[in-house]
Design an enzyme around this catalytic site. Structure first.
Site, mmCIF file in Angstrom:
data_model
loop_
_atom_site.group_PDB
_atom_site.id
_atom_site.type_symbol
_atom_site.label_atom_id
_atom_site.label_comp_id
_atom_site.label_asym_id
_atom_site.label_seq_id
_atom_site.Cartn_x
_atom_site.Cartn_y
_atom_site.Cartn_z
ATOM 1 N N GLU A 78 -20.464 39.003 75.924
ATOM 2 C CA GLU A 78 -19.598 38.947 74.734
ATOM 3 C C GLU A 78 -18.294 38.195 75.007
ATOM 4 O O GLU A 78 -17.552 38.542 75.936
ATOM 5 C CB GLU A 78 -19.283 40.382 74.265
ATOM 6 N N LYS A 258 -16.932 51.664 70.888
ATOM 7 C CA LYS A 258 -17.679 50.467 71.320
ATOM 8 C C LYS A 258 -16.726 49.543 72.073
ATOM 9 O O LYS A 258 -17.096 48.956 73.098
ATOM 10 C CB LYS A 258 -18.282 49.767 70.098
ATOM 11 N N ASP A 274 -25.802 52.680 86.577
ATOM 12 C CA ASP A 274 -26.673 52.865 85.422
ATOM 13 C C ASP A 274 -25.815 52.995 84.164
ATOM 14 O O ASP A 274 -25.273 54.066 83.873
ATOM 15 C CB ASP A 274 -27.518 54.134 85.665
ATOM 16 N N HIS A 373 -11.086 36.171 69.176
ATOM 17 C CA HIS A 373 -12.521 36.018 69.423
ATOM 18 C C HIS A 373 -13.009 34.609 69.102
ATOM 19 O O HIS A 373 -13.991 34.152 69.653
ATOM 20 C CB HIS A 373 -13.292 36.961 68.484
HETATM 21 P P1 NDP Z 1 -31.056 57.280 95.103
HETATM 22 O O1 NDP Z 1 -32.344 57.875 94.789
HETATM 23 O O2 NDP Z 1 -31.026 55.871 95.602
HETATM 24 O O3 NDP Z 1 -30.305 58.280 96.078
HETATM 25 C C1 NDP Z 1 -29.144 57.969 96.730
HETATM 26 C C2 NDP Z 1 -29.398 58.082 98.196
HETATM 27 O O4 NDP Z 1 -28.345 57.461 98.908
HETATM 28 C C3 NDP Z 1 -29.391 59.527 98.674
HETATM 29 O O5 NDP Z 1 -30.639 60.117 98.519
HETATM 30 C C4 NDP Z 1 -28.972 59.395 100.124
HETATM 31 O O6 NDP Z 1 -30.142 59.372 100.904
HETATM 32 C C5 NDP Z 1 -28.316 58.011 100.207
HETATM 33 N N1 NDP Z 1 -26.912 58.105 100.630
HETATM 34 C C6 NDP Z 1 -26.365 57.346 101.613
HETATM 35 N N2 NDP Z 1 -25.066 57.628 101.771
HETATM 36 C C7 NDP Z 1 -24.768 58.599 100.881
HETATM 37 C C8 NDP Z 1 -23.579 59.307 100.577
HETATM 38 N N3 NDP Z 1 -22.446 59.093 101.221
HETATM 39 N N4 NDP Z 1 -23.608 60.220 99.592
HETATM 40 C C9 NDP Z 1 -24.771 60.448 98.908
HETATM 41 N N5 NDP Z 1 -25.931 59.826 99.174
HETATM 42 C C10 NDP Z 1 -25.931 58.906 100.149
HETATM 43 O O7 NDP Z 1 -30.085 57.282 93.842
HETATM 44 P P2 NDP Z 1 -29.514 58.486 92.998
HETATM 45 O O8 NDP Z 1 -30.138 59.796 93.330
HETATM 46 O O9 NDP Z 1 -28.046 58.377 93.076
HETATM 47 O O10 NDP Z 1 -30.006 58.094 91.530
HETATM 48 C C11 NDP Z 1 -29.485 56.967 90.887
HETATM 49 C C12 NDP Z 1 -30.626 56.149 90.305
HETATM 50 O O11 NDP Z 1 -31.441 56.986 89.477
HETATM 51 C C13 NDP Z 1 -30.143 55.048 89.409
HETATM 52 O O12 NDP Z 1 -30.841 53.888 89.746
HETATM 53 C C14 NDP Z 1 -30.531 55.499 88.009
HETATM 54 O O13 NDP Z 1 -30.746 54.408 87.173
HETATM 55 C C15 NDP Z 1 -31.770 56.291 88.274
HETATM 56 N N6 NDP Z 1 -32.207 57.313 87.315
HETATM 57 C C16 NDP Z 1 -31.408 57.747 86.285
HETATM 58 C C17 NDP Z 1 -31.835 58.730 85.429
HETATM 59 C C18 NDP Z 1 -30.912 59.226 84.360
HETATM 60 O O14 NDP Z 1 -29.754 58.844 84.334
HETATM 61 N N7 NDP Z 1 -31.345 60.081 83.443
HETATM 62 C C19 NDP Z 1 -33.159 59.346 85.579
HETATM 63 C C20 NDP Z 1 -33.886 58.859 86.737
HETATM 64 C C21 NDP Z 1 -33.426 57.873 87.547
HETATM 65 P P3 NDP Z 1 -30.174 60.012 102.355
HETATM 66 O O15 NDP Z 1 -29.184 61.119 102.381
HETATM 67 O O16 NDP Z 1 -31.571 60.460 102.506
HETATM 68 O O17 NDP Z 1 -29.785 58.887 103.257
#
Ligand code: NDP
Length: 423
Positions: A78, A258, A274, A373
């Site tokens: 935009e 918006k 997201d 705009h």
């Molecule tokens: P991930 O599944 O990628 O999980 C994040 C991972 O990062 C953790 O599991 C952890 O793995 C790792 N990590 C590394 N460093 C850190 C830290 N300092 N703190 C926390 N975690 C850390 O992502 P999210 O669980 O955050 O989910 C986000 C995603 O889910 C987005 O892509 C979103 O679009 C999607 N989503 C959204 C939905 C909704 O909004 N309704 C529904 C379903 C999906 P480890 O500890 O094992 O290293």
């Protein structure tokens, strides 16, 4: 659709060939191919990958948050959004910048039980199980516990005579936490099924992230608002009045919000987060009183001669996880954002939303929105009627001179220009 059977199992090239056979031309296949800069990555991120959709990205200037000045990458199609964010930021910078704070950073998810014969009795049983539920949830994702996070509390709510919701609040540390939470919630659901023989309808995170509220405030000396001979006090009064209308009228509130989301979405997207989750949470929060209202408020303090703005909204953002660590452009954008942690990123994004809102209200009560705009919109219009880069400059000037803004006039002027040139 015929020809698209098991499409998801095809390779990228096969998918393009099938599209080519059924719907698009060779030239269009080339556009898809040229657009895909990193097909390998695309295939790992989504299903049925065919290309990458590019948005322009720019950087907003002048955003001072809690004493630190940030450059803010923004991905948006935009016109004027980035100029407005920088303008809003510059007004607030003159008065010391934004003060932002994060009240808490927990994600909430729910397990909903159905066919409950006695919801009050079930509520009592669940209350006694709080410790076990927290343990089950944490055992399902031990790595977040090791990082100092994990499940923190359980709340219950009777939704109807037969429906009961359990809310789990989790400290997700630097992640947005959706996947993490869903894993913990599904384990909790299994536990409830086996322990209480409950019927679980579903278990999923909520995007109404009311335990991840972020606020930004600013206080602007009205003398900095004066423009073209119009007194700053009068502009401050009108901005406050426009903000009042957004509290009273949902038609205005939707547009007011918006404008805020113009800034928020663009930065959330650039930071690899997201934006649909943020949008859903923001609008649910705007309707929290039972009526949809403006997310920000502006008050003119006549005594102190200041305009005070405030914006609060749920911002479930992460600095890790999802697409953040795998998309190369996101790491560049994170560097531009000084590698802000999740909390700081929320505070930057919230301040950006308030800067965006200020600029929009300022334009609205002074010149009107169209003036700022128009130049970029006229450029897009010139391009859409087929003007070359050189022709665009002249065509835009001519449309401004003749005060026309539509494609019929744009085509006519372009035709005139070309005829005059050929004579
Ligand atoms: P991930 O599944 O990628 O999980 C994040 C991972 O990062 C953790 O599991 C952890 O793995 C790792 N990590 C590394 N460093 C850190 C830290 N300092 N703190 C926390 N975690 C850390 O992502 P999210 O669980 O955050 O989910 C986000 C995603 O889910 C987005 O892509 C979103 O679009 C999607 N989503 C959204 C939905 C909704 O909004 N309704 C529904 C379903 C999906 P480890 O500890 O094992 O290293």
């Amino acid at each position: 659709m015929q020809g698209f059977e098991k499409y998801y199992r095809k390779t990228w090239h096969e998918r393009l060939e099938i599209l080519n056979k059924h719907t698009i031309s060779d030239e269009q296949v080339k556009i898809l191919k040229d657009g895909a800069k990193n097909p390998e990555l695309g295939e790992t991120m989504i299903e049925n990958f065919i290309s990458e959709y590019h948005l322009p990205e720019g950087v907003a200037l002048n955003l001072v948050v809690n004493g630190i000045e940030y450059l803010v990458p923004m991905a948006t199609e935009e016109p004027s959004v980035i100029a407005a964010a920088s303008h809003g930021g510059s007004i607030v910078k003159k008065s010391g910048g934004f003060k932002a704070e994060t009240k808490s950073r927990l994600m909430i998810g729910q397990v909903v039980l159905e066919n409950v014969s006695d919801v009050s009795e079930m509520q009592k049983e669940l209350e006694l199980l709080e410790k076990d539920i927290l343990k089950v949830a944490n055992d399902a994702h031990p790595s977040i516990v090791r990082r100092g996070g994990g499940a923190r509390s359980v709340k219950l709510k009777i939704l109807a005579d037969d429906l009961l919701a359990l809310y789990l609040a989790v400290d997700v540390k630097e992640a947005m936490g959706a996947n993490m939470l869903n894993t913990m919630l599904e384990a909790t659901a299994e536990f409830l099924k086996s322990k209480l023989k409950s019927d679980v309808l579903f278990a999923i995170l909520s995007n109404y992230a009311t335990d991840s509220l972020v606020s930004a405030k600013c206080s602007i000396g009205v003398e900095t608002l004066a423009k073209n001979g119009v007194d700053g006090c009068e502009i401050a009064r009108k901005i406050a009045q426009a903000s009042r209308v957004a509290q009273l009228d949902p038609y205005r509130a939707a547009t007011h919000n918006k404008g805020i989301m113009n800034g928020i979405d663009a930065c959330v997207l650039a930071s690899g987060n997201d934006w649909r989750a943020v949008e859903a949470g923001a609008h649910a929060y705007a309707a929290r009183s039972g009526r949809y209202r403006g997310l920000s408020t502006w008050n003119y303090d006549e005594k102190k001669q200041v305009l005070e703005g405030e914006l609060t909204l749920p911002l479930a953002l992460g600095s890790v996880g999802g697409s953040i660590s795998i998309v190369p452009l996101v790491s560049v954008n994170r560097q531009i954002l000084q590698n802000a942690d999740a909390k700081t990123l929320g505070e930057i994004v919230c301040s950006l939303g308030l800067a965006q809102n200020l600029a929009a209200l300022y334009a609205l009560v002074t010149d009107g929105i169209q003036k700022g705009h128009m130049r970029l919109q006229l450029k897009s219009l010139a391009k859409s009627v087929g003007a070359t880069a050189d022709e665009t400059k002249i065509l835009v000037k001519e449309m401004e001179k003749r005060k026309v803004r539509d494609s019929v006039h744009a085509r006519e002027i372009l035709k005139e220009m070309r005829e005059n040139r050929d004579e």
